[in-house]
Design an enzyme around this catalytic site. Structure first.
Site, PDB file in Angstrom:
ATOM      1  N   SER A 346       0.872  -1.184   0.000  1.00 23.64           N
ATOM      2  CA  SER A 346       0.000   0.000   0.000  1.00 23.64           C
ATOM      3  C   SER A 346       0.899   1.221   0.000  1.00 23.64           C
ATOM      4  O   SER A 346       2.079   1.129   0.341  1.00 23.64           O
ATOM      5  CB  SER A 346      -0.841  -0.020   1.279  1.00 23.64           C
ATOM      6  OG  SER A 346      -1.328   1.275   1.583  1.00 23.64           O
ATOM      7  N   TYR A 359      -2.271  -1.161  10.537  1.00 24.23           N
ATOM      8  CA  TYR A 359      -2.303  -1.458   9.098  1.00 24.23           C
ATOM      9  C   TYR A 359      -0.994  -1.004   8.451  1.00 24.23           C
ATOM     10  O   TYR A 359      -0.349  -1.743   7.704  1.00 24.23           O
ATOM     11  CB  TYR A 359      -3.494  -0.735   8.472  1.00 24.23           C
ATOM     12  CG  TYR A 359      -3.619  -0.896   6.970  1.00 24.23           C
ATOM     13  CD1 TYR A 359      -4.071  -2.085   6.413  1.00 24.23           C
ATOM     14  CD2 TYR A 359      -3.291   0.157   6.115  1.00 24.23           C
ATOM     15  CE1 TYR A 359      -4.193  -2.227   5.029  1.00 24.23           C
ATOM     16  CE2 TYR A 359      -3.419   0.026   4.734  1.00 24.23           C
ATOM     17  CZ  TYR A 359      -3.869  -1.161   4.199  1.00 24.23           C
ATOM     18  OH  TYR A 359      -3.992  -1.300   2.841  1.00 24.23           O
TER      19      TYR A 359
HETATM   20  N1  LIG Z   1      -8.727  -0.193  -1.330  1.00 20.79           N
HETATM   21  C1  LIG Z   1      -7.645   0.534  -1.129  1.00 20.79           C
HETATM   22  O1  LIG Z   1      -7.693   1.778  -1.134  1.00 20.79           O
HETATM   23  C2  LIG Z   1      -6.329  -0.113  -0.948  1.00 20.79           C
HETATM   24  C3  LIG Z   1      -6.165  -1.462  -0.726  1.00 20.79           C
HETATM   25  N2  LIG Z   1      -4.916  -1.982  -0.560  1.00 20.79           N
HETATM   26  C4  LIG Z   1      -4.702  -3.410  -0.303  1.00 20.79           C
HETATM   27  O2  LIG Z   1      -5.308  -4.162  -1.345  1.00 20.79           O
HETATM   28  C5  LIG Z   1      -5.747  -5.410  -0.843  1.00 20.79           C
HETATM   29  C6  LIG Z   1      -7.203  -5.633  -1.244  1.00 20.79           C
HETATM   30  O3  LIG Z   1      -7.982  -4.559  -0.730  1.00 20.79           O
HETATM   31  P1  LIG Z   1      -9.476  -4.238  -1.214  1.00 20.79           P
HETATM   32  O4  LIG Z   1      -9.780  -4.937  -2.457  1.00 20.79           O
HETATM   33  O5  LIG Z   1      -9.625  -2.778  -1.139  1.00 20.79           O
HETATM   34  O6  LIG Z   1     -10.267  -4.863   0.009  1.00 20.79           O
HETATM   35  P2  LIG Z   1     -11.768  -5.448   0.138  1.00 20.79           P
HETATM   36  O7  LIG Z   1     -12.105  -5.319   1.578  1.00 20.79           O
HETATM   37  O8  LIG Z   1     -12.662  -4.836  -0.845  1.00 20.79           O
HETATM   38  O9  LIG Z   1     -11.504  -6.963  -0.187  1.00 20.79           O
HETATM   39  C7  LIG Z   1     -10.693  -7.699   0.689  1.00 20.79           C
HETATM   40  C8  LIG Z   1     -10.549  -9.092   0.192  1.00 20.79           C
HETATM   41  O10 LIG Z   1      -9.738  -9.814   1.143  1.00 20.79           O
HETATM   42  C9  LIG Z   1     -10.403 -11.001   1.513  1.00 20.79           C
HETATM   43  N3  LIG Z   1     -10.049 -11.410   2.874  1.00 20.79           N
HETATM   44  C10 LIG Z   1     -10.106 -10.688   4.003  1.00 20.79           C
HETATM   45  N4  LIG Z   1      -9.739 -11.450   5.050  1.00 20.79           N
HETATM   46  C11 LIG Z   1      -9.447 -12.667   4.552  1.00 20.79           C
HETATM   47  C12 LIG Z   1      -9.038 -13.887   5.131  1.00 20.79           C
HETATM   48  N5  LIG Z   1      -8.838 -14.023   6.448  1.00 20.79           N
HETATM   49  N6  LIG Z   1      -8.818 -14.935   4.318  1.00 20.79           N
HETATM   50  C13 LIG Z   1      -9.016 -14.843   2.992  1.00 20.79           C
HETATM   51  N7  LIG Z   1      -9.413 -13.730   2.385  1.00 20.79           N
HETATM   52  C14 LIG Z   1      -9.640 -12.651   3.171  1.00 20.79           C
HETATM   53  C15 LIG Z   1     -11.893 -10.691   1.356  1.00 20.79           C
HETATM   54  O11 LIG Z   1     -12.626 -11.878   1.068  1.00 20.79           O
HETATM   55  P3  LIG Z   1     -13.618 -12.627   2.070  1.00 20.79           P
HETATM   56  O12 LIG Z   1     -14.195 -11.613   2.977  1.00 20.79           O
HETATM   57  O13 LIG Z   1     -14.593 -13.266   1.140  1.00 20.79           O
HETATM   58  O14 LIG Z   1     -12.755 -13.636   2.742  1.00 20.79           O
HETATM   59  C16 LIG Z   1     -11.876  -9.808   0.102  1.00 20.79           C
HETATM   60  O15 LIG Z   1     -11.876 -10.604  -1.050  1.00 20.79           O
HETATM   61  C17 LIG Z   1      -5.485  -5.385   0.659  1.00 20.79           C
HETATM   62  O16 LIG Z   1      -4.298  -6.073   0.933  1.00 20.79           O
HETATM   63  C18 LIG Z   1      -5.354  -3.914   0.975  1.00 20.79           C
HETATM   64  O17 LIG Z   1      -4.525  -3.720   2.078  1.00 20.79           O
HETATM   65  C19 LIG Z   1      -3.795  -1.200  -0.647  1.00 20.79           C
HETATM   66  C20 LIG Z   1      -3.924   0.129  -0.872  1.00 20.79           C
HETATM   67  C21 LIG Z   1      -5.163   0.783  -1.053  1.00 20.79           C
HETATM   68  C1  LIG Z   2      -6.833   1.007   2.676  1.00 22.53           C
HETATM   69  C2  LIG Z   2      -6.527   2.423   2.736  1.00 22.53           C
HETATM   70  O1  LIG Z   2      -7.395   3.243   2.809  1.00 22.53           O
HETATM   71  C3  LIG Z   2      -5.155   2.907   2.764  1.00 22.53           C
HETATM   72  N1  LIG Z   2      -5.165   4.309   2.541  1.00 22.53           N
HETATM   73  C4  LIG Z   2      -4.239   2.308   1.757  1.00 22.53           C
HETATM   74  O2  LIG Z   2      -3.875   3.067   0.843  1.00 22.53           O
HETATM   75  O3  LIG Z   2      -3.852   1.169   1.864  1.00 22.53           O
END
Ligand SMILES: NC(=O)C1=CN([C@@H]2O[C@H](COP(=O)(O)OP(=O)(O)OC[C@H]3O[C@@H](n4cnc5c(N)ncnc54)[C@H](OP(=O)(O)O)[C@@H]3O)[C@@H](O)[C@H]2O)C=CC1
Ligand SMILES: CC(=O)[C@H](N)C(=O)O
Length: 455
Positions: A346, A359
């Site tokens: 991130s 985080y």
């Molecule tokens: N959105 C943003 O602005 C940003 C996101 N990120 C990173 O990108 C990644 C994805 O984020 P984003 O798509 O926004 O998140 P969402 O919350 O939209 O999706 C998260 C995903 O992770 C899965 N997940 C959560 N916990 C578990 C678990 N214990 N086991 C298996 N799967 C799990 C969920 O599936 P389910 O609940 O079905 O298990 C879901 O598919 C993360 O690592 C986040 O830190 C980085 C920077 C910015």
């Molecule tokens: C999940 C968030 O909002 C965070 N700013 C990120 O960039 O990872």
């Protein structure tokens, strides 16, 4: 000059200036920009070489202009831009690529070499920016691409002044980005490692052979977009998450498009389930070539408000979950001398954000662990990429921002955002880019942020 058509050319109608275009990286950039439809002004001192590249581009149906210009001479740079604008139109893209280096320890005191590197790598870049920045801001549109280097981040004996010049480019770019992001202007730094120039192969975002990919957190948001794009590029994709009903919907969509996907229920915090995920994938689809560690969670709350169970959950998913998945594939990848681990870090893997301390710590962990793992396995044919997204419109982001109840954080964050944020597909494209480069190329980090939300 033959001009390109709008349909197949993403840069149709754009005007680009590339410095240091007479050979190596600058020549390759010019060719690819022209192939994408841009009208390219190529600048360098060796006009004969520029003319050859101009002829080649013209034969391919592209539009290019060869302009003799020494970037250390501000008047010549101003002329370059005036000539480009009167011939091709206002400059949309400036690629500051010209650069020189000398390998010699500073104690051996060749001060004239220091001056030359400062003149080209620092003053040359400033001269070019100075000639285009006002116009770009007025037109509310522009992209400045500065060719930095891995030396913009790490020291190396023998190239101290060069390293200093690239640190300058990094620092100046970060600041300029903050100044002009609201004027519609983007500033990108590219940090190549050693590049064999000239003649680097062009690679397209498709897979040469059918690769097997595992994507965690694939049930929505970024993970779902990555799964779809990997499948569309020809990979067989095992999608893992807890909500298997959502995975099955994506699997159906992928199948309808002719792709291959497997929906596997798996909680990444459970090591036994992760091992089963990999075994099931390998027996059904084949050995894992690509692991995308995407599953991640966050809670927006200041640490002083002490919700320790939330700290544990974030550590379990974002740190232990990533380790569980790497543990399940790394030996096989090293044995097969082939593999790519993509860790979803991130922007918070690099910068703090109030309310995101645990985080942020978890993403700093991912960055540090990835850098070390990369050094351990690079000779085993395994690559490790960190993707560093800024804010991306996903269910996770929307939910956490609309349900946060921490008073201090509520003062800081609003939803919707005051500017356009990223779509999950943008992040999926960066993953595809990293995993489709040739084997000897490692795209180690990609920072992608909304234009108006720079570091
Ligand atoms: N959105 C943003 O602005 C940003 C996101 N990120 C990173 O990108 C990644 C994805 O984020 P984003 O798509 O926004 O998140 P969402 O919350 O939209 O999706 C998260 C995903 O992770 C899965 N997940 C959560 N916990 C578990 C678990 N214990 N086991 C298996 N799967 C799990 C969920 O599936 P389910 O609940 O079905 O298990 C879901 O598919 C993360 O690592 C986040 O830190 C980085 C920077 C910015
Ligand atoms: C999940 C968030 O909002 C965070 N700013 C990120 O960039 O990872």
């Amino acid at each position: 000059m033959q001009s390109s058509t709008r349909d197949d050319k993403p840069l149709y109608g754009k005007v680009a200036v590339v410095t240091g275009a007479s050979s190596g990286i600058g020549a390759a950039i010019s060719r690819q920009l022209a192939a994408a439809g841009a009208k390219v002004a190529m600048a360098a001192r060796r006009e004969n070489l520029l003319k050859k590249i101009q002829d080649e581009i013209s034969k391919e149906g592209g539009a290019a202009l060869a302009v003799r210009c020494d970037v250390t001479n501000r008047a010549e740079v101003k002329e370059l831009i005036q000539h480009t604008e009167s011939t091709l139109g206002p400059v949309d893209i400036l690629v500051n690529n010209a650069g020189i280096w000398v390998i010699r320890c500073m104690k051996n005191l060749h001060e004239e070499e220091w001056d030359q590197q400062v003149d080209v790598n620092i003053k040359g870049v400033l001269n070019c920016i100075g000639a285009v920045i006002s116009g770009m801001c007025e037109r509310k549109r522009g992209h400045i691409v500065n060719m930095s280097s891995q030396s913009g981040k790490t020291p190396l004996v023998g190239i101290a002044v060069y390293t200093g010049s690239k640190f300058f480019v990094e620092g100046m770019s970060r600041t300029l980005r903050q100044e002009v992001c609201k004027d519609g202007v983007r500033v990108t730094c590219i940090q190549p490692g050693e590049v064999e120039t000239p003649g680097f192969a062009r690679y397209l975002m498709t897979m040469e052979d059918e690769q097997v990919a595992v994507v965690t957190g694939a049930s929505c948001g970024i993970g779902a977009a990555i799964s779809r794009q990997l499948a569309a590029a020809g990979a067989k994709v095992a999608m893992a998450a807890r909500r298997v009903n959502l995975l099955k919907e994506i699997q159906d969509d992928i199948s309808k498009e002719g792709g291959v996907a497997l929906a596997v229920k798996c909680d990444v915090t459970n090591r036994a389930e992760v091992k089963e995920l990999i075994q099931h994938t390998e027996s059904t689809l084949g050995p894992v070539d690509i692991l995308v560690n995407n599953a991640g969670i966050w809670v927006i709350r200041c640490m002083k408000n002490l919700h320790e169970e939330e700290w544990d959950q974030q550590v379990d998913v974002n740190i232990k979950g990533v380790l569980n998945c790497i543990g399940a594939v790394i030996s096989g990848m090293c044995e097969r001398k082939r593999g790519h681990i993509v860790n979803m870090s991130s922007e918070n893997g690099m910068k703090p954000a109030v309310g995101f301390a645990v985080y942020t710590g978890s993403k700093f962990f991912v960055e540090g662990m990835s850098r070390t793992l990369r050094q351990e396995v690079c000779k085993d044919g395994v690559r490790v990429t960190c993707i560093q997204p800024g804010d991306v419109e996903t269910p996770g982001l929307a939910t956490t921002l609309t349900t946060m109840d921490d008073e201090q954080c509520k003062q800081l964050y609003t939803y919707p955002f005051p500017y356009p944020v990223l779509e999950p597909e943008v992040i999926a494209q960066t993953v595809l880019y990293a995993v489709t480069t040739p084997d000897h190329v490692a795209v180690n980090e990609i920072l992608v942020q909304p234009r108006e939300g720079p570091l």
